[in-house]
Design a protein around this motif. Structure first.
Motif, PDB file in Angstrom:
ATOM      1  N   TRP A   6      -8.179  16.269  31.840  1.00  0.00           N
ATOM      2  CA  TRP A   6      -8.742  16.110  33.193  1.00  0.00           C
ATOM      3  C   TRP A   6      -9.191  17.454  33.759  1.00  0.00           C
ATOM      4  N   PHE A   7      -8.494  18.531  33.381  1.00  0.00           N
ATOM      5  CA  PHE A   7      -8.829  19.838  33.920  1.00  0.00           C
ATOM      6  C   PHE A   7     -10.163  20.371  33.414  1.00  0.00           C
ATOM      7  N   GLU A   8     -10.774  19.686  32.456  1.00  0.00           N
ATOM      8  CA  GLU A   8     -12.078  20.126  31.956  1.00  0.00           C
ATOM      9  C   GLU A   8     -13.178  19.857  32.976  1.00  0.00           C
ATOM     10  N   ASN A   9     -13.032  18.768  33.766  1.00  0.00           N
ATOM     11  CA  ASN A   9     -14.067  18.477  34.763  1.00  0.00           C
ATOM     12  C   ASN A   9     -13.521  18.327  36.184  1.00  0.00           C
ATOM     13  N   LYS A  10     -12.206  17.986  36.277  1.00  0.00           N
ATOM     14  CA  LYS A  10     -11.515  17.855  37.566  1.00  0.00           C
ATOM     15  C   LYS A  10     -12.197  16.860  38.509  1.00  0.00           C
ATOM     16  N   ASP A  11     -12.625  15.748  37.960  1.00  0.00           N
ATOM     17  CA  ASP A  11     -13.190  14.707  38.815  1.00  0.00           C
ATOM     18  C   ASP A  11     -12.074  14.133  39.698  1.00  0.00           C
ATOM     19  N   TYR A  12     -12.291  14.171  41.007  1.00  0.00           N
ATOM     20  CA  TYR A  12     -11.205  13.814  41.931  1.00  0.00           C
ATOM     21  C   TYR A  12     -10.700  12.399  41.714  1.00  0.00           C
ATOM     22  N   TRP A  13     -11.593  11.429  41.696  1.00  0.00           N
ATOM     23  CA  TRP A  13     -11.159  10.030  41.643  1.00  0.00           C
ATOM     24  C   TRP A  13     -10.575   9.664  40.283  1.00  0.00           C
ATOM     25  N   GLN A  14     -11.060  10.298  39.224  1.00  0.00           N
ATOM     26  CA  GLN A  14     -10.420  10.118  37.913  1.00  0.00           C
ATOM     27  C   GLN A  14      -9.012  10.685  37.949  1.00  0.00           C
ATOM     28  N   GLY A  15      -8.869  11.821  38.642  1.00  0.00           N
ATOM     29  CA  GLY A  15      -7.549  12.432  38.771  1.00  0.00           C
ATOM     30  C   GLY A  15      -6.593  11.547  39.547  1.00  0.00           C
ATOM     31  N   VAL A  16      -7.103  10.897  40.608  1.00  0.00           N
ATOM     32  CA  VAL A  16      -6.278   9.973  41.397  1.00  0.00           C
ATOM     33  C   VAL A  16      -5.800   8.815  40.520  1.00  0.00           C
ATOM     34  N   GLU A  17      -6.716   8.272  39.746  1.00  0.00           N
ATOM     35  CA  GLU A  17      -6.366   7.162  38.853  1.00  0.00           C
ATOM     36  C   GLU A  17      -5.324   7.601  37.824  1.00  0.00           C
ATOM     37  N   LEU A  18      -5.505   8.805  37.309  1.00  0.00           N
ATOM     38  CA  LEU A  18      -4.564   9.344  36.329  1.00  0.00           C
ATOM     39  C   LEU A  18      -3.185   9.551  36.959  1.00  0.00           C
ATOM     40  N   PHE A  19      -3.177  10.105  38.164  1.00  0.00           N
ATOM     41  CA  PHE A  19      -1.909  10.348  38.856  1.00  0.00           C
ATOM     42  C   PHE A  19      -1.188   9.027  39.124  1.00  0.00           C
ATOM     43  N   ASN A  20      -1.945   8.010  39.524  1.00  0.00           N
ATOM     44  CA  ASN A  20      -1.342   6.711  39.835  1.00  0.00           C
ATOM     45  C   ASN A  20      -0.651   6.082  38.625  1.00  0.00           C
ATOM     46  N   THR A  21      -1.173   6.385  37.433  1.00  0.00           N
ATOM     47  CA  THR A  21      -0.569   5.809  36.227  1.00  0.00           C
ATOM     48  C   THR A  21       0.658   6.596  35.760  1.00  0.00           C
ATOM     49  N   LEU A  22       0.743   7.853  36.193  1.00  0.00           N
ATOM     50  CA  LEU A  22       1.822   8.710  35.679  1.00  0.00           C
ATOM     51  C   LEU A  22       2.959   8.937  36.669  1.00  0.00           C
ATOM     52  N   SER A  23       2.707   8.686  37.951  1.00  0.00           N
ATOM     53  CA  SER A  23       3.706   9.022  38.964  1.00  0.00           C
ATOM     54  C   SER A  23       4.173   7.792  39.734  1.00  0.00           C
ATOM     55  N   ASN A  24       5.396   7.874  40.223  1.00  0.00           N
ATOM     56  CA  ASN A  24       5.957   6.803  41.067  1.00  0.00           C
ATOM     57  C   ASN A  24       6.019   7.225  42.532  1.00  0.00           C
ATOM     58  N   ASN A  25       5.424   8.344  42.841  1.00  0.00           N
ATOM     59  CA  ASN A  25       5.464   8.847  44.207  1.00  0.00           C
ATOM     60  C   ASN A  25       4.445   8.100  45.066  1.00  0.00           C
ATOM     61  N   GLN A  26       4.911   7.089  45.804  1.00  0.00           N
ATOM     62  CA  GLN A  26       4.008   6.243  46.569  1.00  0.00           C
ATOM     63  C   GLN A  26       3.373   6.996  47.735  1.00  0.00           C
ATOM     64  N   PHE A  27       4.118   7.928  48.300  1.00  0.00           N
ATOM     65  CA  PHE A  27       3.550   8.690  49.417  1.00  0.00           C
ATOM     66  C   PHE A  27       2.307   9.461  48.978  1.00  0.00           C
ATOM     67  N   LEU A  28       2.405  10.155  47.829  1.00  0.00           N
ATOM     68  CA  LEU A  28       1.259  10.915  47.340  1.00  0.00           C
ATOM     69  C   LEU A  28       0.126   9.993  46.906  1.00  0.00           C
ATOM     70  N   LYS A  29       0.473   8.832  46.336  1.00  0.00           N
ATOM     71  CA  LYS A  29      -0.566   7.874  45.962  1.00  0.00           C
ATOM     72  C   LYS A  29      -1.385   7.458  47.184  1.00  0.00           C
ATOM     73  N   ASP A  30      -0.679   7.192  48.278  1.00  0.00           N
ATOM     74  CA  ASP A  30      -1.368   6.807  49.517  1.00  0.00           C
ATOM     75  C   ASP A  30      -2.175   7.983  50.065  1.00  0.00           C
ATOM     76  N   LEU A  31      -1.592   9.169  49.982  1.00  0.00           N
ATOM     77  CA  LEU A  31      -2.260  10.364  50.504  1.00  0.00           C
ATOM     78  C   LEU A  31      -3.568  10.631  49.778  1.00  0.00           C
ATOM     79  N   PHE A  32      -3.580  10.460  48.458  1.00  0.00           N
ATOM     80  CA  PHE A  32      -4.756  10.773  47.656  1.00  0.00           C
ATOM     81  C   PHE A  32      -5.897   9.772  47.830  1.00  0.00           C
ATOM     82  N   GLN A  33      -5.652   8.681  48.567  1.00  0.00           N
ATOM     83  CA  GLN A  33      -6.727   7.719  48.794  1.00  0.00           C
ATOM     84  C   GLN A  33      -7.791   8.273  49.738  1.00  0.00           C
TER      85      GLN A  33
END
Length: 206
Positions: A6-33
């Motif tokens: 992901w760090f090769e292009n750092k596309d924000y929304w791809q990063g959000v999708e990636l984070f959502n699949t790897l993390s259980n932190n609901q607060f950050l998931k909501d924040l990144f929307q």
């Protein structure tokens, strides 16, 4: 997609999708929307953490005790995060209210007041986010350095007030002062008395 790719292009929304699949932190998931300068940087920081924590091929490797301790702190101090979220919501509401008022007012002076208030609220919002970040990493808020209390006697308090008033009065032009020399002498006497009381206090604390 793997995190390091992901760090090769750092596309924000791809990063959000990636984070959502790897993390259980609901607060950050909501924040990144909502995409902003803060969330872009925060997302990169969080994915960097996930990248450094990537799977160890050794199945015997488990979460370190220190991580367990932090998670326990987060659980025990969950009320802190709730309070921070509530404070953040209130700040957002106040910012919106001030922006609405700013758009409607016609006086330059009033517009300036609203603009200053918005800047203060934005700074407060930043500080709340910093506290949330710290809580997310440590499970608690940073310790606040308290200023040492200065204990004074009633006489010392009275003398400090009198000296402050006399110094302000002596700043006036000479033609507005009466008995300036006498006032300066009294000021020196009061300062000497303050020094004496302070020295006595220090001697008594030894």
């Amino acid at each position: 997609m793997e995190v390091h790719k992901w760090f090769e292009n750092k596309d924000y929304w791809q990063g959000v999708e990636l984070f959502n699949t790897l993390s259980n932190n609901q607060f950050l998931k909501d924040l990144f929307q909502s995409k902003s300068e803060y969330t872009v940087k925060k997302l990169e920081d969080e994915l960097r953490k996930l990248s450094s924590d990537q799977p160890d091929p050794d199945p015997a490797s488990e979460i370190k005790p220190s991580v367990n301790q932090i998670e326990q702190k987060k659980f025990d101090n969950s009320y802190i995060l709730k309070k921070l979220k509530y404070d953040l919501q209130q700040v957002y509401r106040q910012i919106d209210s001030n922006r609405f008022a700013l758009a409607r007012c016609k006086s330059d002076k009033t517009r300036l007041e609203y603009a200053i208030q918005i800047l203060k609220l934005v700074d407060r919002k930043r500080m709340i986010f910093e506290k949330i970040d710290y809580f997310d990493e440590h499970g608690e808020l940073p310790a606040v350095a308290t200023k040492p209390k200065v204990f004074t006697t009633p006489e010392l308090q009275r003398l400090y007030v009198q000296v402050n008033k006399m110094e302000k009065r002596l700043q006036k032009p000479d033609d507005q002062l009466r008995n300036k020399a006498k006032s300066e002498q009294k000021l020196r006497e009061k300062k000497a008395r303050i020094a004496q009381l302070v020295a006595e206090r220090k001697g008594g604390e030894l």
